[in-house]
Design a protein around this motif. Structure first.
Motif, PDB file in Angstrom:
ATOM      1  N   ALA A 298      -8.849  -8.474   3.603  1.00 51.47           N
ATOM      2  CA  ALA A 298      -9.097  -9.686   3.452  1.00 51.47           C
ATOM      3  C   ALA A 298      -7.912 -10.625   3.551  1.00 51.47           C
ATOM      4  CB  ALA A 298      -9.785 -10.217   2.017  1.00 51.47           C
ATOM      5  N   GLU A 299      -6.721 -10.131   3.492  1.00 55.19           N
ATOM      6  CA  GLU A 299      -5.193 -10.588   3.766  1.00 55.19           C
ATOM      7  C   GLU A 299      -4.571 -10.278   5.188  1.00 55.19           C
ATOM      8  OE1 GLU A 299      -6.529 -11.405  -0.165  1.00 55.19           O
ATOM      9  OE2 GLU A 299      -6.066  -9.132   0.808  1.00 55.19           O
ATOM     10  N   GLY A 300      -5.452  -9.314   5.884  1.00 51.25           N
ATOM     11  CA  GLY A 300      -5.138  -8.945   7.039  1.00 51.25           C
ATOM     12  C   GLY A 300      -4.680  -7.569   7.415  1.00 51.25           C
ATOM     13  N   LEU A 301      -4.721  -6.723   6.552  1.00 49.06           N
ATOM     14  CA  LEU A 301      -4.615  -5.088   6.743  1.00 49.06           C
ATOM     15  C   LEU A 301      -5.560  -4.765   7.815  1.00 49.06           C
ATOM     16  CD1 LEU A 301      -3.336  -3.689   3.600  1.00 49.06           C
ATOM     17  CD2 LEU A 301      -1.985  -3.990   5.451  1.00 49.06           C
ATOM     18  N   PRO A 302      -5.260  -3.833   8.954  1.00 54.16           N
ATOM     19  CA  PRO A 302      -6.611  -3.355   9.522  1.00 54.16           C
ATOM     20  C   PRO A 302      -7.579  -2.701   8.829  1.00 54.16           C
ATOM     21  CG  PRO A 302      -4.230  -2.861  10.532  1.00 54.16           C
ATOM     22  CD  PRO A 302      -3.914  -3.401   9.015  1.00 54.16           C
ATOM     23  N   ASN A 303      -7.206  -1.954   7.896  1.00 55.89           N
ATOM     24  CA  ASN A 303      -8.164  -1.312   6.927  1.00 55.89           C
ATOM     25  C   ASN A 303      -7.378  -1.149   5.607  1.00 55.89           C
ATOM     26  OD1 ASN A 303      -6.794   1.703   6.591  1.00 55.89           O
ATOM     27  ND2 ASN A 303      -7.118   1.236   8.952  1.00 55.89           N
ATOM     28  N   ASN A 304      -8.280  -0.850   4.378  1.00 55.36           N
ATOM     29  CA  ASN A 304      -7.760  -0.488   3.221  1.00 55.36           C
ATOM     30  C   ASN A 304      -7.262   0.784   2.751  1.00 55.36           C
ATOM     31  OD1 ASN A 304      -8.019  -3.214   2.609  1.00 55.36           O
ATOM     32  ND2 ASN A 304     -10.306  -3.125   1.953  1.00 55.36           N
ATOM     33  N   ASN A 305      -7.326   1.651   3.565  1.00 49.84           N
ATOM     34  CA  ASN A 305      -7.242   3.067   3.373  1.00 49.84           C
ATOM     35  C   ASN A 305      -5.569   3.211   3.478  1.00 49.84           C
ATOM     36  OD1 ASN A 305      -7.063   5.836   2.633  1.00 49.84           O
ATOM     37  ND2 ASN A 305      -8.391   6.422   4.276  1.00 49.84           N
ATOM     38  N   VAL A 306      -4.869   3.035   2.585  1.00 50.02           N
ATOM     39  CA  VAL A 306      -3.213   3.170   2.664  1.00 50.02           C
ATOM     40  C   VAL A 306      -2.868   4.438   2.009  1.00 50.02           C
ATOM     41  CG1 VAL A 306      -0.991   2.044   2.109  1.00 50.02           C
ATOM     42  CG2 VAL A 306      -3.223   0.626   2.454  1.00 50.02           C
TER      43      VAL A 306
ATOM     44  N   GLY B 144      11.601  -6.096 -10.403  1.00 43.79           N
ATOM     45  CA  GLY B 144      10.322  -6.491 -11.147  1.00 43.79           C
ATOM     46  C   GLY B 144       9.128  -6.330 -10.472  1.00 43.79           C
ATOM     47  N   GLU B 145       8.996  -5.954  -9.184  1.00 48.83           N
ATOM     48  CA  GLU B 145       7.820  -5.705  -8.513  1.00 48.83           C
ATOM     49  C   GLU B 145       7.783  -4.493  -7.735  1.00 48.83           C
ATOM     50  OE1 GLU B 145       6.804 -10.102  -6.684  1.00 48.83           O
ATOM     51  OE2 GLU B 145       8.613  -9.173  -5.962  1.00 48.83           O
ATOM     52  N   TYR B 146       6.531  -3.741  -7.664  1.00 53.05           N
ATOM     53  CA  TYR B 146       6.298  -2.477  -7.124  1.00 53.05           C
ATOM     54  C   TYR B 146       5.047  -2.572  -6.406  1.00 53.05           C
ATOM     55  CZ  TYR B 146       9.363  -1.084 -10.914  1.00 53.05           C
ATOM     56  OH  TYR B 146      10.574  -0.991 -11.795  1.00 53.05           O
ATOM     57  N   VAL B 147       5.037  -1.692  -5.098  1.00 49.59           N
ATOM     58  CA  VAL B 147       3.780  -1.736  -4.421  1.00 49.59           C
ATOM     59  C   VAL B 147       3.085  -0.413  -4.229  1.00 49.59           C
ATOM     60  CG1 VAL B 147       5.277  -1.101  -2.367  1.00 49.59           C
ATOM     61  CG2 VAL B 147       2.980  -2.225  -2.100  1.00 49.59           C
ATOM     62  N   PHE B 148       1.956  -0.658  -4.643  1.00 49.42           N
ATOM     63  CA  PHE B 148       1.079   0.518  -4.646  1.00 49.42           C
ATOM     64  C   PHE B 148       0.184   0.952  -3.421  1.00 49.42           C
ATOM     65  CE2 PHE B 148       2.597   0.197  -8.910  1.00 49.42           C
ATOM     66  CZ  PHE B 148       2.404   1.185  -9.640  1.00 49.42           C
ATOM     67  N   ALA B 149       0.134   1.962  -2.854  1.00 51.51           N
ATOM     68  CA  ALA B 149      -0.924   2.276  -1.919  1.00 51.51           C
ATOM     69  C   ALA B 149      -2.087   2.739  -2.413  1.00 51.51           C
ATOM     70  CB  ALA B 149      -0.232   3.388  -1.038  1.00 51.51           C
ATOM     71  N   SER B 150      -3.233   2.104  -2.089  1.00 53.04           N
ATOM     72  CA  SER B 150      -4.396   2.618  -2.510  1.00 53.04           C
ATOM     73  C   SER B 150      -5.425   2.976  -1.431  1.00 53.04           C
ATOM     74  CB  SER B 150      -5.159   1.465  -3.399  1.00 53.04           C
ATOM     75  OG  SER B 150      -5.721   0.421  -2.491  1.00 53.04           O
ATOM     76  N   ALA B 151      -6.627   3.882  -1.730  1.00 51.22           N
ATOM     77  CA  ALA B 151      -7.417   4.476  -0.608  1.00 51.22           C
ATOM     78  C   ALA B 151      -8.249   3.253  -0.205  1.00 51.22           C
ATOM     79  CB  ALA B 151      -8.124   5.808  -1.118  1.00 51.22           C
ATOM     80  N   MET B 152      -8.678   2.350  -1.501  1.00 53.88           N
ATOM     81  CA  MET B 152      -9.854   1.532  -1.109  1.00 53.88           C
ATOM     82  C   MET B 152      -9.370   0.162  -1.221  1.00 53.88           C
ATOM     83  SD  MET B 152     -12.391   3.394  -0.608  1.00 53.88           S
ATOM     84  CE  MET B 152     -13.807   2.418  -0.795  1.00 53.88           C
ATOM     85  N   GLU B 153      -8.258  -0.249  -1.684  1.00 53.38           N
ATOM     86  CA  GLU B 153      -8.030  -1.681  -1.929  1.00 53.38           C
ATOM     87  C   GLU B 153      -6.633  -2.269  -1.339  1.00 53.38           C
ATOM     88  OE1 GLU B 153     -10.156  -3.144  -3.633  1.00 53.38           O
ATOM     89  OE2 GLU B 153     -11.256  -1.481  -4.427  1.00 53.38           O
ATOM     90  N   GLY B 154      -6.271  -1.297  -0.416  1.00 55.16           N
ATOM     91  CA  GLY B 154      -4.992  -1.866   0.493  1.00 55.16           C
ATOM     92  C   GLY B 154      -3.823  -1.561  -0.282  1.00 55.16           C
TER      93      GLY B 154
END
Length: 965
Positions: free
Chosen positions: A286-294, A259-269
């Protein structure tokens, strides 16, 4: 390896979020690895995991591998970027790079060795550019470049050139899909590409992923954050955001669960979505990633989310039973207390009280999608304690006491800061007294009374002023209060409820120390947490003694104790938090620690709130830690274990095993056999458990050297030095904090004996020993023979000496006998001579007789002459006797000569025998004539007659003949 813990509260998305939504209350623990940690490039393009759990990263610097402890880097033959990867069931890692593709596989040393497959292409496709996708489908491996898709099957390469440009290649639900930039999405069926039909907008989108959905559905994602659903051979779009939301670049997607999927985004983590595109959670800076470019995401076997970011790799423990709940949106606050009431979660913090709505349909509060709000009036000071008093929620605050009603806070006591609340049974049972509550404050005890109309603050009680942070009733008369650095107070409240008296107990009263003592309740009784475990108060002796019912904590420095409804005991010990789970006897309590949160909870102001089996709150330096104990205990899978490296040190370092392939030799051919100089071994091992699952202990044994297994330790390596020759098995196992042990893995090796201890040497030693033994035997035999010879020589010498002695004695005897004989012969000779003389005298007598007879004949004889003649006759008579005596002496001297002569020649007369005796004695003829009183001529005649009788030849001397008889 360097990692950083991050804890976060689920926040609302900002204005740039594609869809406005609320995060979940709980955010997972997050670990971050920088380029300095994994020594790679700035971009990670794809992530994978093999059957043993090792993680692989397609990186700008090559293929990066992580085993949970150590990183390693492996390069392509042309030293270019690795864009894509695929791991087959045999852990062969197929990779695509810039103008290159092939595979990594373990070599003889179990190192990853690269094999290029590009040379299998013809000259027409030798100039292909980047290989952006590498996938496995059925028994083939597919590599996608823009110009063509290459299929490797049974060692042969087949090329599918692009009609325009291939933009995507992927598999889902057992199907293989590819996208042409103009034609759209196609499916690979029976060796050919078949174009799919559906929403024409997909042809203008860049497909970034295909995922399995419900039933036979396939979810198609694009780089512009759009989603499509493929059913059969047609697809349609899903509305995933409002029309005015800005585009978000989503280059990668991975499935977490059904029921859950994870998406990488360039600006939103990282964006967590359901199958219909609804956002469930956002994990960003905001939740702790070093940056939002995933740029890439991957979900491993433990439901950890791996994210490739600019200059970093992040690990999000999404599947962990431990989450962070962070109530402060703008700044982190320290969580001191928590409470659930009326479907709301309240958190008292270092800056006021926060509240968030809950849902009775979601058992795990961390999964509730909501946000916290500050309760007005409680900020600007520490909110210490939450508890239900008289059916109302009260807050002990730095500014006093607040009554909490929904989202409003009403101050009800403002004299001083308040730590806690204690309903007082003794006061409640007094006749005429209303129910009451004591409050431990910064300065003594305060009192509240309760009646049907409400609660009334009665003010402070008179007594010893101190900070009473911990209060606990003991009997109907006494209250226990602990002080961190003074000791334990026993408090007695007066019957009029206006004053109290105290008695201080210290280490002189049985406590291990006067410091760090705390009072709590267990099974309705007061217990005391100390630096040496749990103690109880002996009322009769009025001293503190170790609590026998809780001896499982013996020796542990306990700072907090809380019993839940199931009888489990939650506790804090130094920097560790754990729970003693209750089991029926004979097991009793079992300690379980939570190493994932070691050092993250508040120290000095510990607080644990076990609401139920799914929700336990632990005060943390950044909000609250949430533990789903039921889920935590259910996650009891057996940990895996792998060897990272086996290295031997001799004249030079040698890598025996590099962490890939089968580390257990299957036959003697694969068992490394090393020279005697290589006897220093270094074993590196790890468990491919990551994030919150990586807190493990290891135990090892070198069979052939160690007698038993080692104690459990967190060390992931072991070194042995100066090992003797022989066959060895290095065995190691890992144990989780739940006590579940992995299978034992082992590494077998042999160390040859030095040249002087080899079999040949031992054969030579044996031969030399046998030779030495043989020589020793021979030497011993020779020595024995020599001794025997010497002994015999000595015996012979003794015999010789003895013989000499005998001979000497015999000679002495003979000499004596000879002397005796000589004496006898001399005597006999003398007697013989005497006899001879007598005979001679007889001869003279006969001569005289003849003369006298002549006188008679002449007539001149007288009477005197007759007397003389008579005397002479007597002498002649004696002559016969003298001869007999002579004959006897002569035979004695000559061994019976006369008897032998008589026996041999019986014809000899007596007179003949006399002559023969005289001849034997070598008498002269004249002497014989004299003895015989005859003339010399008469003797000669007599000798002649004797010769005749003896029959002796004239040539033989008569004397010689007689001497021979």
């Amino acid at each position: 390896m360097k990692y950083i813990f991050y804890c976060f509260f689920a926040m609302m998305y900002g204005w740039c979020v594609p869809v406005a939504a609320q995060n979940k209350l709980g955010t997972p623990l997050l670990y971050s690895y920088s380029k300095a940690d994994f020594e790679g490039g700035s971009r990670t393009w794809q992530i994978g995991q093999d059957s043993r759990g090792l993680m692989y990263f397609a990186n700008n610097e090559g293929l990066i591998v992580f085993d949970g402890h150590a990183w390693s880097k492996h390069s392509l033959s042309n030293q270019t970027i690795v864009r894509s990867l695929f791991i087959d069931q045999h852990d062969r890692v197929y990779v695509g790079g810039q103008g290159e593709f092939g595979y990594f596989q373990a070599d003889q040393r179990q190192s990853l060795a690269y094999t290029s497959l590009s040379q299998k292409l013809g000259h027409n496709y030798a100039g292909f550019a980047d290989v952006w996708n590498t996938v496995g489908y059925q028994k083939a491996i597919f590599f996608r470049a823009h110009a063509a898709i290459f299929r490797l099957l049974n060692g042969k390469m087949h090329v599918y050139p692009a009609k325009n440009r291939w933009e995507f290649l992927g598999t889902a639900a057992g199907r293989l899909f590819a996208q042409d930039i103009h034609l759209g999405l196609s499916e690979f069926i029976d060796g050919k590409w078949h174009l799919l039909q559906g929403d024409p907008s997909l042809r203008k989108q860049l497909v970034t992923g295909v995922l399995s959905g419900d039933e036979d559905e396939v979810i198609i994602t694009t780089s512009t954050d759009k989603m499509y659903i493929l059913k059969g051979e047609s697809y349609q779009s899903l509305p995933t955001r409002p029309s005015d939301a800005k585009d978000v670049y989503t280059p990668s997607v991975a499935k977490i669960n059904d029921g859950e999927y994870v998406f990488a985004s360039a600006m939103e983590g990282c964006l967590i979505r359901d199958a219909r595109g609804n956002i469930l959670q956002r994990i960003s800076t905001a939740e702790g990633l070093p940056n939002n470019n995933v740029s890439s995401v991957f979900v491993d076997k433990q439901q950890n989310i791996w994210a490739g970011l600019d200059n970093a790799i992040a690990l999000i423990s999404y599947g962990s039973a431990i989450k962070y709940i962070r109530p402060g949106m703008d700044a982190d606050v320290t969580g001191y207390s928590s409470y659930v009431k009326n479907e709301r979660l309240y958190i008292a913090s270092s800056n006021g009280l926060f509240a968030a709505p809950l849902s009775n349909t979601v058992q795990d509060h961390s999964q509730v999608r909501a946000q916290f709000s500050m309760i007005p009036g409680t900020d600007g000071g520490e909110a210490w304690h939450l508890d239900e008093v008289n059916k109302n929620l009260w807050l002990g605050h730095n500014r006093g006491v607040f009554s909490i009603d929904n989202l409003k806070a009403m101050p009800i006591a403002t004299r001083t800061g308040t730590w806690n609340f204690l309903p007082w049974p003794s006061l409640n049972q007094d006749s005429g007294n209303a129910p009451s509550t004591l409050m431990g404050t910064y300065q003594g005890l305060d009192l509240f009374t309760h009646d049907p109309t409400g609660s009334r603050y009665q003010g402070a009680l008179e007594g010893h002023l101190d900070s009473y942070r911990f209060l606990m009733p003991d009997t109907l008369d006494y209250i226990w209060a602990s002080h961190p650095y003074r000791g334990i107070y026993q408090i007695l409240v007066s019957s009029d409820r206006e004053s109290y008296t105290t008695q201080l107990f210290t280490d002189r009263d049985g406590l291990p120390s006067s410091y760090q003592n705390y009072v709590f309740r267990w099974n309705g009784k007061a217990i005391f947490a100390t630096e040496a475990g749990i103690y109880a108060f002996d009322r009769k002796e009025k001293v503190f003694k170790p609590h026998h019912g809780l001896n499982i904590f013996s020796g542990l420095p306990i700072r907090y104790i809380k019993q839940d409804e199931a009888g489990n005991i939650w506790f804090s010990s130094a920097k560790r938090v754990g729970v003693a789970t209750y089991q029926s006897r004979p097991h009793g309590y079992q300690l379980i620690y939570f190493p994932e949160i070691e050092g993250l909870h508040t120290t000095g102001f510990e607080n644990i709130y076990p609401y139920n089996a799914n929700n336990t709150y632990v005060g943390a330096e950044r909000g609250m830690l949430h533990i789903n104990l039921e889920k935590y205990l259910e996650n009891s899978e057996k940990p895996e274990l792998v060897f990272s490296q086996v290295r031997v040190v001799g004249d030079k370092d040698s890598l025996l095993y590099a962490g890939f392939g089968d580390h257990t030799p299957r036959d003697k051919y694969h068992i490394p056999t090393l020279a005697a100089d290589y006897n220093n071994f270094h074993f590196h091992y790890s468990s491919p458990s990551y994030g919150a699952h990586a807190n493990l202990l290891y135990s090892f044994q070198l069979e052939g050297y160690d007698n038993q297994w080692s104690a459990w330790t967190s060390e992931r390596q072991k070194a042995y030095t100066n090992l003797p020759s022989g066959d060895y098995f290095f065995r190691v196992k890992v144990k989780s904090n739940l006590g579940i042990e992995s299978d034992v893995v082992s590494y077998q090796f042999s160390i040859l004996a030095p040249w002087y201890a080899t079999r040949l040497a031992w054969v030579i030693y044996t031969i030399l020993l046998l030779c030495a033994f043989f020589l020793a035997v021979r030497w011993q035999r020779a020595a024995w023979l020599n001794r025997q010879r010497k002994h015999e020589e000595e015996i012979n010498r003794m015999r010789y000496i003895y013989q000499l002695e005998l001979d000497k004695n015999e000679r002495e005897i003979i000499k004596l006998q000879k002397e005796h004989l000589e004496d006898e012969v001399l005597i006999k000779t003398k007697e013989l001579a005497s006899t001879s003389m007598q005979l001679m005298e007889n001869a003279d007598a006969l001569h005289k007789l003849r003369a006298e007879l002549g006188k008679i004949e002449s007539g001149t004889a007288d009477e005197s002459d007759l007397k003389r003649i008579t005397a002479l006759l007597k002498d002649v008579d004696k002559n016969t006797l003298h001869w007999d005596q002579f004959a006897v002496h002569f035979d004695e001297l000559n061994d019976g000569f006369l008897q032998r002569l008589t026996d041999k020649h019986p014809s000899l007369s007596r007179n003949d025998l006399k002559v023969c005796a005289y001849l034997r004695l070598h008498f002269t003829t004249k002497q014989i004539a004299q003895l015989q009183s005859i003339s010399v001529r008469g003797v000669e005649v007599h000798r002649y007659r004797i010769r005749k009788k003896l029959n002796v030849d004239t040539q033989i001397s008569l004397s010689s003949y007689l001497n021979s008889i």
